[in-house]
Scaffold this motif. Structure first.
Motif, PDB file in Angstrom:
ATOM      1  N   ALA A 546      65.791  42.900  22.052  1.00 12.23           N
ATOM      2  CA  ALA A 546      66.488  44.104  21.694  1.00 12.23           C
ATOM      3  C   ALA A 546      67.453  44.215  22.665  1.00 12.23           C
ATOM      4  CB  ALA A 546      65.494  45.078  21.367  1.00 12.23           C
ATOM      5  N   MET A 547      67.094  44.311  23.976  1.00 15.52           N
ATOM      6  CA  MET A 547      68.067  44.536  24.927  1.00 15.52           C
ATOM      7  C   MET A 547      69.089  43.538  24.938  1.00 15.52           C
ATOM      8  SD  MET A 547      68.666  47.067  27.100  1.00 15.52           S
ATOM      9  CE  MET A 547      69.320  47.597  28.605  1.00 15.52           C
ATOM     10  N   LEU A 550      71.554  43.963  22.286  1.00 17.84           N
ATOM     11  CA  LEU A 550      72.619  45.012  22.486  1.00 17.84           C
ATOM     12  C   LEU A 550      73.435  44.963  23.720  1.00 17.84           C
ATOM     13  CD1 LEU A 550      73.192  48.079  22.115  1.00 17.84           C
ATOM     14  CD2 LEU A 550      71.540  48.697  23.807  1.00 17.84           C
ATOM     15  N   ALA A 565      73.416  51.607  28.324  1.00 16.50           N
ATOM     16  CA  ALA A 565      72.559  50.338  27.498  1.00 16.50           C
ATOM     17  C   ALA A 565      70.951  50.829  27.714  1.00 16.50           C
ATOM     18  CB  ALA A 565      72.955  49.030  27.877  1.00 16.50           C
ATOM     19  N   ILE A 569      68.921  51.905  24.169  1.00 19.26           N
ATOM     20  CA  ILE A 569      68.036  50.983  23.613  1.00 19.26           C
ATOM     21  C   ILE A 569      66.739  51.976  23.420  1.00 19.26           C
ATOM     22  CG2 ILE A 569      66.775  50.416  25.996  1.00 19.26           C
ATOM     23  CD1 ILE A 569      67.622  47.974  23.074  1.00 19.26           C
ATOM     24  N   MET A 579      73.221  54.706  17.780  1.00 17.86           N
ATOM     25  CA  MET A 579      73.110  53.444  18.389  1.00 17.86           C
ATOM     26  C   MET A 579      74.350  52.627  17.992  1.00 17.86           C
ATOM     27  SD  MET A 579      70.764  50.128  18.835  1.00 17.86           S
ATOM     28  CE  MET A 579      69.630  50.785  20.153  1.00 17.86           C
TER      29      MET A 579
END
Length: 1008
Positions: A546-547, A550, A565, A569, A579
């Motif tokens: 997920a990071m 992003l 960030a 998250i 987001m």
């Protein structure tokens, strides 16, 4: 009149909360009662805090027992008496001693011996502070007892454990769980009497009307007792009041330390820095928080002296004083951090510092704190009965077979199709849900108090060996005790060990490393390019799928972007829908002015008018809704799990809405902003917290950029990270490492690196005993490398089973003898029980055995590795029964954008999640045939049809899509691929042929 009341903090015995006890007392017109939980004081503080709301005078005591066998009640005359009782209980809990039948001579506490115990133990000669308790059920026996003559010593002791039949049923279930027996086999002596109930005060008086002196004695005893704790808003913190011995010296010390810290932190000290420092120091002194800062300074200074790495984070990073004292490494001036989030005149509680140490160093720092300060304890927390745990416990109590318990635990059942016993488990499970099951330890909270901690409660001693309170963080804050968070994390262990590994593997480069050169790291193009391309595997907080996604979408290539960030998250920002909006505004600069409300954009220009940090809640509440800073902080705290006063929170919410209406905002806008606040405030990070995380991320990214192999070995040796160890080993191979299986001559217990060669540690051999590993390493260190199997057996005590594990993984490959031959040798040289304990006095003479020539295939080796290590060191694609139909990989995704692709991937990780309507969906990260990573998503319609069935290779068919530059595959269908049959048990020739053809094809296509 009630001297003996229990709550559910009489663990696995009591049945209702302290608030329900107060409610029960109010219903029965009881105005004064004593809370006496069994060997526990967890409910005491909250009981006292809330009692006035029920018009009840609270008193505190302890029901001292051995198991369920009563010994005596201790009732505190005052706070000093409560301290005495807590000291006594804590001593017995710490030392695991039995409670004596006769109480010590307390100076400020009364003792009440139960009627039955006095008779049973033939107790006599009672002191002035000692009494005999008589319950309603005891009244039948009292006239025929010698005790009836002791008129001055008799008091009412009507225990209160139940309100009704349901409570009694819950009690019996708890006792069966505690005794680990079937409910039908629960001994009656393990249960309380069903008559242990509270009656209206008039009924109680009527029951004892024949003995008015008992009522008088009880009233007199109660009137001599009082207890007080300050729960008012203006109460002072109960933490250690001064560090040096006086407040004046504390203030002088903190000023001196800040002056010394200025030139270290700032090359140019301008007026804005001085003003900020003066403002903070003035407020810290006014609020009485100087000692709190100095204690944290003491802790980090000791860590520095010992060479321990640490990260100071939390809202404390908003403070320039914390920066100058080196508690944190975040410059609040650079980030324009909001000091009022950290401390303001409306807050009674001191600043929140979270200090992270390596998981290996944290125990030593905890020990230091206990030795350095006088009144110290870890903070407790309660583990409650949850649904799945209840089913397992009650399943055993009702005698359900394991498979039925497992089935009920899944929750996938039709209630109408369950048998009567399963229905009972579910029915009675509701009685236990949410009740405390056992006392545990808070993740990192430590209390350092001015008063002895037993002033507030007893303590117990968990296996870690540190004194721990019997109440949790929320109760502690209520009474003015604020925790110091001393946390352990593996990220710092990775950084520390990576530097140690560089020191021996590349000593010429090690002396030039300054891991604290954060300013240099922030401007390093190589590091920033890793962030932008999301090449962050193994790096703190930035390696998850997920990071990674992003970072690519935001095109983050600098420190401030990473700080943002780190908070974006978090679940709250995503849940509020902001987001996506943040990404859009970041990528399209004009969108912020177009979409954001001017006031919101003015409040938060750096984040395009989007709330990203906890401070933003305060800013919006203060500037947008016109709340004062105190009210704004109530709002922020009200959305976190720490807050207690829902009424106060509701008032602030109402004022937020009414103020906005007065300003002329539309209800649509008001509720849109409110929903953003409400959905994410409890989950967002303070900006300083995110900045602290980003600092540690940069340190790990520096090591990943310039010492990737050493860093990955450190990652592996510190328990990995977000992914399985297998993947970090794969990543190291992709960066040029040669991976070797464990070897008795080159491997340690943990992994080690030599140049670009990584030798896996013996710890990966799941069935190899730790004592065997230790013997091997110790013997090799003392007397050099092993030269043969025979020599190894002469020097190391080992059983034939343990030796076989080493041979099968090829740990004796230096002998150049086939492992099958070595296995034969091992079995011929060692009997089944030989060499387990005692070494031979003289080296034995070894017989010469004639063993035929044997061979091992690469395929056999791969399956041995799968069994022993949990993964093979060859590519998993070489083990497929059917070769892939194509060579598609991540490198081909651009070509297939908005088209369908057929692709194979080895599963790294799956995130199972749900849509807002509760439908299941999956995000999966895979490794392709070329060793590169790609991402897939299975939307609910596909997730309902197809499931991931554990590790392995899957074939996907789906559409390649792009969002903000991030490519992924929307899966239409998947199919798990079969491996070759294990050649150790299947047709060797067929399997070998398939394997060899696969290897030759990979070599010819240039794949490793």
């Amino acid at each position: 009149m009630y001297l003996n009341c229990h709550t559910y903090y009489s663990i696995r015995y009591g049945t209702f909360s302290e608030l329900e006890l107060l409610e029960l007392a109010q219903q029965n017109h009881v105005t004064r009662l004593v809370l006496t939980d069994i060997n526990n004081t967890s409910a005491g503080l909250n009981f006292v805090r809330k009692a006035s709301e029920y018009s009840i005078t609270p008193l505190l005591g302890i029901d001292f027992r051995n198991g369920v066998k009563p010994c005596f009640l201790g009732i505190a005359k005052n706070n000093e008496g409560y301290l005495e009782l807590n000291n006594f209980l804590s001593h017995h809990l710490h030392e695991t001693l039995e409670i004596p039948q006769r109480a010590p001579a307390f100076k400020n506490a009364f003792i009440v011996y139960p009627f039955e115990q006095v008779l049973l133990n033939e107790l006599e000669n009672f002191s002035e502070h000692e009494f005999i308790g008589v319950s309603i059920t005891d009244l039948r026996r009292l006239p025929f007892s010698r005790l009836v003559k002791l008129k001055k010593k008799l008091v009412v002791q009507q225990p209160v454990t139940f309100r009704n039949k349901a409570d009694f049923n819950a009690h019996r279930l708890l006792r069966a769980i505690d005794n680990n027996v079937l409910l039908s086999k629960l001994p009656q002596e393990e249960e309380a009497n069903e008559a242990e109930k509270m009656f209206p005060i008039q009924n109680l008086a009527t029951a004892f009307s024949e003995y008015p002196f008992i009522l008088e004695n009880t009233e007199k005893l109660l009137n001599q007792c009082t207890i007080h704790f300050d729960f008012s808003k203006g109460r002072k913190p109960q933490n250690l009041q001064n560090y040096t011995g006086s407040i004046k010296e504390d203030e002088q010390l903190i000023e001196k330390l800040c002056r010394e810290g200025l030139p270290y932190r700032y090359k140019k000290i301008d007026t804005s820095i001085k003003k900020r420092l003066d403002k903070e120091l003035d407020l810290i002194k006014k609020m009485g928080f100087v000692s709190y800062f100095l204690i944290n300074w003491d802790i980090v200074s000791e860590a520095s002296r010992r060479g321990f790495y640490y990260v100071g984070r939390g809202s404390g990073a908003n403070s320039i004083v914390a920066y100058l004292l080196r508690i944190t490494d975040v410059d609040p001036m650079e980030l324009d951090l909001y000091f009022e989030r950290f401390i303001n005149l409306y807050r009674a509680n001191p600043p929140d510092f979270d200090i992270d140490f390596s998981w290996r160093d944290r125990p030593a720092m905890t020990q230091y704190i206990f030795e350095r300060f006088e009144h110290v304890a870890l903070l407790g927390t309660y583990v409650t009965f949850k649904e799945r745990g209840i089913i397992r416990e009650l399943g055993k109590v009702f005698g359900l077979p394991k498979q039925e318990i497992d089935f009920l635990s899944t929750g996938r059942y039709n209630p109408n199709q369950l048998d009567s016993m399963s229905k009972l488990v579910l029915k009675y499970g509701k009685l236990l849900k949410g009740k405390p099951n056992y006392l545990s330890i808070h993740a990192g909270g430590i209390l350092i108090s001015e008063k002895p901690l037993h002033w507030f409660s007893a303590t117990h001693l968990p296996p870690k060996g540190f004194s721990t309170t019997q109440y949790d963080m929320v109760i502690a804050e209520d009474v003015g005790l604020y925790k110091f968070d001393i946390l352990g994390q593996r990220g710092l262990g990775k950084i520390k060990e990576a530097l140690e590994i560089v020191a021996y593997n590349q000593p010429e480069k090690h002396q030039n490393i300054d891991i604290h050169d954060i300013q240099g790291f922030k401007t390093d193009d190589t590091i920033n390019n890793l962030i932008k391309t999301a090449q962050c595997m193994g790096c703190f907080y930035v390696e998850s799928p997920a990071m990674r996604m992003l970072l690519k979408k935001l095109e983050v290539d600098n420190y401030l972007g990473l700080v943002a960030a780190s908070s974006i998250i978090r679940p709250g920002v995503a849940k509020s829908g902001m987001m996506r909006e943040y990404i859009l505004r970041h990528r399209h600069k004009g969108r912020a002015k177009e979409k954001a409300h001017p006031v919101m954009l003015d409040i938060m220009p750096d984040t395009y008018g989007v709330m990203v940090y906890q401070e933003d809640v305060i800013k919006v509440a203060h500037h947008f809704a016109g709340l004062d800073l105190g009210e704004a902080d109530v709002l922020r705290r009200g959305m976190s799990g720490k807050f207690r006063s829902r009424e106060e929170f509701q008032k602030v919410k109402d004022k937020f809405i009414s103020n906005c209406r007065k300003k002329g905002y539309s209800d649509t806008l008001i509720y849109e902003v409110w929903n953003q606040v409400a959905s994410f405030a409890g989950y967002a990070f303070a900006k300083g917290h995110s900045a602290s995380y980003a600092v540690e991320s940069y340190q790990s990214l520096f090591l990943r950029a310039y010492f990737p192999l050493e860093y990955l070995v450190a990652v592996l040796n510190n328990g990995g990270g977000f992914y399985r160890s297998e993947f970090y080993i794969h990543d190291a191979r992709m960066m040029g490492a040669t991976i070797h299986p464990p070897c008795v001559n080159n491997s340690n217990i943990a992994n080690r690196i030599c140049g670009s060669h990584i030798y896996l540690g013996m710890l990966y051999l799941r069935d190899l005993e730790s004592r065997v590993m230790e013997r091997i390493v110790k013997e090799r260190t003392l007397n050099g490398h092993f030269v043969s199997l025979e020599g190894f057996l002469d020097r190391v005590m080992i059983s034939v089973e343990q030796l076989a594990i080493l041979i099968r993984i090829d740990a004796f490959r230096f002998t150049r003898i086939n492992k099958h031959e070595l296995l034969w040798k091992a079995h011929l040289m060692l009997s089944k029980n030989d060499r387990l304990e005692h070494p031979k006095l003289f080296p034995p003479r070894h017989q010469k055995f004639q063993i035929p020539k044997l061979h091992t295939t690469d395929l056999e080796t791969a399956f041995e590795e799968l069994e022993l290590l949990g993964f093979a060191l060859c590519s998993p694609f070489e083990l497929l029964a059917e070769p892939p139909k194509n060579t598609h990989g991540q490198r081909n995704l651009h070509r297939y954008l908005n088209k369908h692709i057929d692709i194979y991937g080895y599963l790294i990780t799956v995130k199972n999640t749900s849509t807002h309507t509760g439908k299941r969906m999956h995000f999966a990260t895979m490794v392709d045939q070329h060793g590169e990573v790609f991402d897939t998503v299975l939307f609910p319609s596909v997730a309902a049809k197809y499931h991931f069935r554990g590790k392995g290779i899957y074939r996907f068919y789906g559409k390649v899509v792009e969002e903000f530059g991030f490519l992924s595959i929307e899966v239409i269908k998947i199919q798990k691929q079969d491996y070759i049959s294990d050649p150790r048990y299947a047709d060797m020739k067929t399997s070998k042929k398939l394997f060899e053809s696969r290897v030759s094809r990979n070599i010819s296509s240039g794949n490793q």
